[in-house]
Write a protein that holds these residues in place. Structure first.
Motif, PDB file in Angstrom:
ATOM      1  N   PRO A 180      43.367  57.506  36.260  1.00  0.00           N
ATOM      2  CA  PRO A 180      45.061  57.456  35.541  1.00  0.00           C
ATOM      3  C   PRO A 180      46.676  57.562  36.211  1.00  0.00           C
ATOM      4  CG  PRO A 180      43.309  57.815  33.956  1.00  0.00           C
ATOM      5  CD  PRO A 180      42.777  58.025  34.967  1.00  0.00           C
ATOM      6  N   LEU A 181      46.082  58.878  36.224  1.00  0.00           N
ATOM      7  CA  LEU A 181      47.503  59.897  37.186  1.00  0.00           C
ATOM      8  C   LEU A 181      47.547  59.279  38.101  1.00  0.00           C
ATOM      9  CD1 LEU A 181      47.215  63.566  35.646  1.00  0.00           C
ATOM     10  CD2 LEU A 181      48.272  61.445  34.246  1.00  0.00           C
ATOM     11  N   VAL A 182      45.900  59.549  39.276  1.00  0.00           N
ATOM     12  CA  VAL A 182      46.136  58.422  40.540  1.00  0.00           C
ATOM     13  C   VAL A 182      47.059  57.125  40.850  1.00  0.00           C
ATOM     14  CG1 VAL A 182      44.881  58.351  42.562  1.00  0.00           C
ATOM     15  CG2 VAL A 182      44.917  59.640  41.189  1.00  0.00           C
ATOM     16  N   ALA A 270      53.260  51.402  26.033  1.00  0.00           N
ATOM     17  CA  ALA A 270      54.284  51.454  26.986  1.00  0.00           C
ATOM     18  C   ALA A 270      55.896  51.259  27.315  1.00  0.00           C
ATOM     19  CB  ALA A 270      53.447  52.232  28.696  1.00  0.00           C
ATOM     20  N   GLN A 271      55.530  50.074  27.133  1.00  0.00           N
ATOM     21  CA  GLN A 271      56.646  49.201  27.588  1.00  0.00           C
ATOM     22  C   GLN A 271      57.325  48.655  27.133  1.00  0.00           C
ATOM     23  OE1 GLN A 271      56.928  44.438  29.407  1.00  0.00           O
ATOM     24  NE2 GLN A 271      56.474  45.368  30.681  1.00  0.00           N
ATOM     25  N   THR A 272      56.384  49.007  25.566  1.00  0.00           N
ATOM     26  CA  THR A 272      57.839  48.116  24.468  1.00  0.00           C
ATOM     27  C   THR A 272      58.055  48.904  23.227  1.00  0.00           C
ATOM     28  OG1 THR A 272      56.272  47.464  23.331  1.00  0.00           O
ATOM     29  CG2 THR A 272      56.843  45.569  24.057  1.00  0.00           C
ATOM     30  N   VAL A 278      52.405  54.604  31.331  1.00  0.00           N
ATOM     31  CA  VAL A 278      51.319  54.039  30.745  1.00  0.00           C
ATOM     32  C   VAL A 278      50.277  55.296  31.358  1.00  0.00           C
ATOM     33  CG1 VAL A 278      51.829  52.930  32.808  1.00  0.00           C
ATOM     34  CG2 VAL A 278      49.456  52.071  31.527  1.00  0.00           C
ATOM     35  N   GLY A 279      50.034  55.637  32.444  1.00  0.00           N
ATOM     36  CA  GLY A 279      49.081  56.676  33.641  1.00  0.00           C
ATOM     37  C   GLY A 279      48.530  57.886  31.874  1.00  0.00           C
ATOM     38  N   LEU A 280      50.103  58.414  31.440  1.00  0.00           N
ATOM     39  CA  LEU A 280      49.249  59.256  30.650  1.00  0.00           C
ATOM     40  C   LEU A 280      48.971  58.783  29.294  1.00  0.00           C
ATOM     41  CD1 LEU A 280      50.365  62.730  30.735  1.00  0.00           C
ATOM     42  CD2 LEU A 280      51.627  61.821  29.135  1.00  0.00           C
TER      43      LEU A 280
END
Length: 434
Positions: A180-182, A270-272, A278-280
């Motif tokens: 996910p980090l990548v 992540a957005q709201t 989101v990756g974290l």
């Protein structure tokens, strides 16, 4: 006068400390077996690439649809092929060379990754196409997982099966951290989806190389091999139905994944709620699993593994529920990491119970059922979470359902006494290959 230097520790104390560290640290003895070592190395690279794609797909779908429900549908799209090919693939694994089956299904998975890369490069912007590719990939994954799970008890001694599973799950969770980090970095680039799918294609090719070097792994008792088809699948299901230890281990996992899996909510959260990250969020669960894996030497010494599995699932759901109540990113990540630590423990116990309880002649079919449960549960959880978030809001979809999981698992584990008192040590000698 200069200070007197401290006396050296007695040899007996040094020995006790060394024994304690060996009992706590990750057990690496299965790596002494070259076949297992090669298989683990190839799979470890593939784990990273697979997680890059697993994050990229929901982010791409959310970007095209702006709906958590459609993100949930990415899990459902693969559910039917996962069930069908997980069950039938396990039956085939009990009849034919498991190495050949593993290699063929892995090749199909790689081809689907290339197709995802093509649709991103061509900018097709088609959610139905992505869902169709997810379905094909799920079927190939189900077959390869059934074959691989049936291979592991044949390439390491039975007493090392828990340690081998722990190494596998730890490698997988490292991939779940790195992937996910990548993905977060690659997706942020121009044409980021193309870069992400391309990275998966390159990394997955390392798994194909390791699979090519596997020896033949045919069923031990070829005279007892199933004839294939629906009957052999039903034989495996009947065996499970008569074994409370097995079906309850599947049931607690279904509860954990369908009621307490929050990943379909991460793009929306992540957005709201968190303003990014989101990756974290996708990495958080795996971060905890890696930490648990590095200090997992004690896992193989637990005998009442049914009870330990139930308690680990309760810890998972409790931590997930608490994560859904916070509105800052870092506390949510910390709680999801705690959930991931519990998930690693429960995953090892589920796999070990299956591999030690099942005879080799049924191991492929039961591993197929295991694959359906373990991979299908999160897909149902994605649908449940996405649908609930669309109708009831993020909080209830995340926390309320996880608390229900705690109640269901505690009640079920206490009612099914053979599962609660199952002693894996008693099963190990019977599961050793001849």
């Amino acid at each position: 006068m200069p200070p007197t230097p401290p006396a050296p520790a007695p040899p007996a104390l040094k020995t006790r400390l060394a024994d304690t560290m060996r009992g706590v640290a990750l057990d690496t003895r299965p790596l002494q077996h070259p076949v297992f070592r090669r298989l683990l190395m190839g799979q470890s690279a593939a784990y990273v690439g697979t997680m890059v794609t697993d994050v990229t797909i929901p982010v791409q779908v959310y970007g095209l649809s702006r709906s958590s429900l459609f993100v949930g549908l990415t899990g459902v799209a693969g559910l039917v092929p996962l069930v069908v090919f997980g069950l039938y693939g396990g039956a085939v694994a009990d009849r034919f060379d498991r190495r050949t089956l593993y290699l063929a299904s892995a090749c199909l998975t790689w081809v689907v990754t290339l197709a995802l890369l093509f649709q991103a490069v061509a900018d097709m912007r088609s959610v139905p196409l992505i869902l169709g590719l997810v379905a094909v990939q799920a079927g190939a994954f189900a077959v390869s997982s059934a074959a691989r799970g049936a291979i592991i008890p044949r390439i390491v001694p039975a007493p090392l099966v828990p340690a081998a599973n722990t190494l596998y799950f730890t490698a997988g969770t490292i991939g779940q951290v790195a992937g996910p980090l990548v993905a977060g970095v690659l997706i942020s680039l121009p044409d980021g989806y193309s870069w992400a799918y391309g990275a998966d294609a390159v990394l997955f090719s390392l798994l194909l190389c390791s699979a090519l070097r596997l020896p033949s792994v045919k069923p031990i008792d070829e005279g007892a091999a199933p004839t294939g088809g629906l009957r052999s699948v039903l034989d495996g299901l009947r065996f499970i139905a008569g074994a409370p230890v097995l079906w309850m281990s599947f049931a607690v996992d279904i509860a954990a994944m369908t009621l307490a899996m929050p990943t379909a909510l991460f793009p929306q959260a992540a957005q709201t709620r968190f303003g990014g990250g989101v990756g974290l969020l996708y990495s958080a669960i795996a971060i905890g699993s890696v930490a648990a894996g590095l200090f997992s030497g004690w896992i193989g010494r637990v005998r009442r593994q049914g009870r330990a599995l139930a308690l680990a699932v309760v810890a998972w759901a409790t931590a997930v529920a608490l994560a859904g109540t916070v509105h800052q990113l870092l506390p949510a990540v910390a709680l999801l990491a705690a959930a991931g630590a519990a998930d690693l423990v429960s995953a090892v116990y589920r796999q070990t119970i299956l591999q030690t309880y099942a005879p080799d002649a049924l191991r492929g079919r039961l591993q197929g059922v295991f694959t359906v449960v373990v991979a299908g549960g999160p897909r149902l959880g994605d649908l449940r979470a996405g649908a609930m978030a669309s109708s009831t809001g993020l909080g209830l979809a995340w926390t309320g359902s996880a608390l229900l999981c705690v109640v269901v698992v505690i009640a079920g584990a206490l009612l099914v006494r053979p599962f609660w008192y199952y002693d894996v040590a008693a099963a190990l000698p019977a599961s050793s290959p001849p």
